[in-house]
Design an enzyme around this catalytic site. Structure first.
Site, mmCIF file in Angstrom:
data_model
loop_
_atom_site.group_PDB
_atom_site.id
_atom_site.type_symbol
_atom_site.label_atom_id
_atom_site.label_comp_id
_atom_site.label_asym_id
_atom_site.label_seq_id
_atom_site.Cartn_x
_atom_site.Cartn_y
_atom_site.Cartn_z
ATOM 1 N N HIS A 227 30.692 -27.238 -12.991
ATOM 2 C CA HIS A 227 30.982 -27.311 -11.564
ATOM 3 C C HIS A 227 31.836 -26.134 -11.084
ATOM 4 O O HIS A 227 32.216 -26.075 -9.918
ATOM 5 C CB HIS A 227 31.691 -28.643 -11.277
ATOM 6 C CG HIS A 227 31.737 -29.036 -9.849
ATOM 7 N ND1 HIS A 227 32.919 -29.240 -9.162
ATOM 8 C CD2 HIS A 227 30.751 -29.268 -8.951
ATOM 9 C CE1 HIS A 227 32.667 -29.589 -7.919
ATOM 10 N NE2 HIS A 227 31.357 -29.612 -7.754
ATOM 11 N N LYS A 229 33.079 -22.359 -9.923
ATOM 12 C CA LYS A 229 32.585 -21.250 -9.098
ATOM 13 C C LYS A 229 33.518 -20.072 -9.362
ATOM 14 O O LYS A 229 34.606 -19.987 -8.794
ATOM 15 C CB LYS A 229 32.586 -21.579 -7.601
ATOM 16 C CG LYS A 229 31.638 -22.715 -7.216
ATOM 17 C CD LYS A 229 32.325 -24.039 -7.192
ATOM 18 C CE LYS A 229 31.387 -25.156 -6.752
ATOM 19 N NZ LYS A 229 31.987 -26.480 -6.943
ATOM 20 N N ASP A 234 34.659 -6.111 -12.657
ATOM 21 C CA ASP A 234 35.370 -5.027 -13.354
ATOM 22 C C ASP A 234 36.650 -5.490 -14.029
ATOM 23 O O ASP A 234 37.528 -4.672 -14.339
ATOM 24 C CB ASP A 234 35.698 -3.882 -12.382
ATOM 25 C CG ASP A 234 34.459 -3.102 -11.959
ATOM 26 O OD1 ASP A 234 33.423 -3.224 -12.647
ATOM 27 O OD2 ASP A 234 34.528 -2.397 -10.947
ATOM 28 N N HIS A 409 34.491 -29.804 2.469
ATOM 29 C CA HIS A 409 34.136 -29.702 1.054
ATOM 30 C C HIS A 409 35.240 -29.039 0.246
ATOM 31 O O HIS A 409 35.120 -28.851 -0.959
ATOM 32 C CB HIS A 409 32.819 -28.913 0.934
ATOM 33 C CG HIS A 409 32.219 -28.892 -0.430
ATOM 34 N ND1 HIS A 409 32.255 -27.768 -1.236
ATOM 35 C CD2 HIS A 409 31.565 -29.845 -1.135
ATOM 36 C CE1 HIS A 409 31.633 -28.026 -2.368
ATOM 37 N NE2 HIS A 409 31.214 -29.283 -2.344
ATOM 38 N N LYS A 411 38.687 -28.244 -1.815
ATOM 39 C CA LYS A 411 39.426 -28.984 -2.839
ATOM 40 C C LYS A 411 40.775 -28.285 -3.013
ATOM 41 O O LYS A 411 40.918 -27.356 -3.825
ATOM 42 C CB LYS A 411 38.670 -28.983 -4.166
ATOM 43 C CG LYS A 411 37.220 -29.515 -4.080
ATOM 44 C CD LYS A 411 36.246 -28.373 -4.077
ATOM 45 C CE LYS A 411 34.805 -28.759 -4.286
ATOM 46 N NZ LYS A 411 34.271 -29.949 -3.801
ATOM 47 N N ASP A 416 55.046 -28.638 -0.733
ATOM 48 C CA ASP A 416 56.306 -28.084 -0.219
ATOM 49 C C ASP A 416 56.180 -26.656 0.300
ATOM 50 O O ASP A 416 57.192 -25.961 0.444
ATOM 51 C CB ASP A 416 57.396 -28.118 -1.304
ATOM 52 C CG ASP A 416 57.835 -29.533 -1.643
ATOM 53 O OD1 ASP A 416 57.514 -30.457 -0.872
ATOM 54 O OD2 ASP A 416 58.503 -29.718 -2.676
#
Length: 491
Positions: A227, A229, A234, A409, A411, A416
């Site tokens: 899952h 991404k 470089d 979508h 996450k 603080d």
């Protein structure tokens, strides 16, 4: 014929006997695994009340197959290969954590946790850019690909064959033709169209791998999804977050997307990118890609004389073979050390008991705890399962916002205004225990403030749920929530 008839008469009369042994065997196996109690009970209930289908589902998705044992073996082998390098970084890591502690106090314990578990080294002097939605991410992402001189490493759950997907692929082919080594991993369950496309494209110069290919004989692989991404260019520039390579994340009129997608990613420069590179290297080896060495050109000096920015960055990695639910544990440490405000954004809220308790206790102790969810999810069952967990939060003072502009979508977790988590991790059982996931841990006042500002702007497109409104929901809706909740540990 009499023997055949006698056989079928015997089977018809005593068929239940082997089924009982089968039931006892399967349920005993589930109990012996000593897994998550909620998950264990859910599987047993499914097998008892949906007998044949339940056992088939458990066979396909419930067991920890040899594949997971192989993952653990590969991970342990690669950790040993890096052991001497990790030991040499000990003084640097201790010094870094001391400096981070001076900035954010006890919240630095999350960095200590990641160091002690040998998940990721704390790094200083990084430059982090917050990217909201595809409109902000993809122009920056494409420019980074265009600027590549040495290598491009991409690891994505969803890589669509649409306009942005084809634009990225064309650029990758161009860079590969120019001599840049392009390695691409996609999850075979999340990106089936790209897997088919690349297998047919015999002249491609991209070094391509499908992660855990799903076939009829390996359907269980679909339960273990990559899952993540991640992109590393470089060895200097990295991207992490919730935005997949798909047109749906770009909210432009000409795209004609029917639903507004709200998501968050980050672009990172600095020594932290080494950790992303090592993570990609692990995935590449697990996918049986052609080996490459983590040498000059792929990794950079951890202690640069001139810092690129002010960000302290580390990463939380977890996979099906992890010794613990590291992403959840890292969140629990941060929440436990919070002093003022906790802001969470997730598309799916099916929390562990530990996480739900931490949020309720934090709110009851006087902290401002805010949770943002989509009002309309992309999954009916997940949506109603999520709703079943809301009432206890409201009773303890957690503010729950439902995003109405479209589908949120992102996450993220912001604590603080000092510590932020941006990654691929949903607040659910699958992300904590089953999937390959990653979250960037960022300590930078500017980045944390930007994340807080985006949360405040998004609240203008939300409905704040009150306990009274929740109690007035229709009985049948609450009943559906409760039924879907039974499946929550398996989603």
């Amino acid at each position: 014929m009499e023997y055949i008839k006698a056989f079928f008469d015997f089977v018809g009369q005593w068929y239940w006997l082997p089924l009982i042994f089968l039931y006892v065997g399967v349920i005993s196996t589930i109990l012996i695994e000593n897994g998550n109690p909620n998950k264990t009970i859910s599987w047993i209930l499914i097998i008892v009340f949906i007998p044949v289908l339940g056992m088939i589902l458990y066979y396909l998705f419930g067991q920890k197959y040899n594949r997971v044992k192989r993952i653990k073996k590969v991970n342990e082998g690669q950790a040993k290969r890096l052991e001497s390098e990790w030991e040499s970084l000990e003084p640097y890591m201790v010094k870094g954590i001391d400096l981070i502690r001076g900035r954010i106090g006890n919240l630095s314990r999350v960095f200590t946790f990641l160091k002690n578990e040998r998940l990721s080294s704390p790094t200083l002097g990084n430059k982090v850019q917050l990217l909201l939605n595809g409109e902000q991410k993809f122009p920056v992402f494409l420019q980074a690909l265009q600027d590549a001189k040495h290598s491009i490493h991409i690891e994505y759950y969803i890589f669509e064959i649409d306009s942005i997907g084809m634009e990225v692929l064309a650029l990758l082919e161009q860079k590969a033709s120019d001599g840049v080594h392009v390695r691409l991993i996609v999850d075979s369950f999340g990106s089936p169209d790209l897997v088919k496309y690349m297998r047919k494209k015999k002249d491609s110069k991209i070094d391509f791998k499908a992660f855990m290919p799903v076939t009829f004989t390996s359907l269980a692989n679909s339960n273990y999804r990559n899952h993540r991404k991640i992109a590393v260019i470089d060895g200097n520039v990295g991207f992490v977050g919730g935005i997949n390579i798909s047109d749906r994340y770009i909210n432009e009129a000409e795209r004609g997307n029917p639903v507004f997608w709200r998501d968050t990613s980050v672009r990172i420069e600095g020594a932290a990118v080494n950790m992303l590179q090592i993570s990609f290297w692990n995935s590449w080896n697990l996918a049986d890609g052609n080996p490459f060495l983590l040498n000059e050109g792929y990794l950079q000096n951890m202690q640069k004389e001139v810092p690129l920015g002010e960000s302290a960055v580390s990463f939380v990695f977890s996979d099906p073979s992890s010794e613990g639910p590291y992403n959840m544990e890292a969140m629990l440490i941060g929440i436990g050390e919070a002093d003022r405000k906790i802001q969470l954004v997730t598309p799916y809220y099916i929390p562990s008991e530990e996480l739900a308790t931490a949020l309720k206790v934090a709110a009851a102790a006087g902290l401002e705890v805010e949770l943002m969810l989509p009002k309309e999810s992309d999954s009916y069952i997940v949506q109603h399962a999520s709703l079943s967990f809301i009432k206890p939060l409201l009773q303890r003072g957690v503010k729950v916002y439902f995003y109405t502009k479209g589908f949120i979508h992102a996450k993220t977790l912001n604590i603080d205004g000092k510590l932020s988590y941006v990654g691929t991790v949903n607040l659910d059982t699958r992300s904590f225990y089953i999937n390959y996931e990653i979250s960037a841990l960022i300590s930078d006042k500017t980045v944390c403030q930007a994340l807080e500002d985006s949360f405040e702007r998004d609240k203008a497109d939300c409905e704040l749920m009150t306990l009274e409104e929740w109690k007035n929901r229709k009985t049948w809706k609450r009943a559906v929530d409760s039924v879907c909740r039974l499946m929550a540990p398996l989603l």
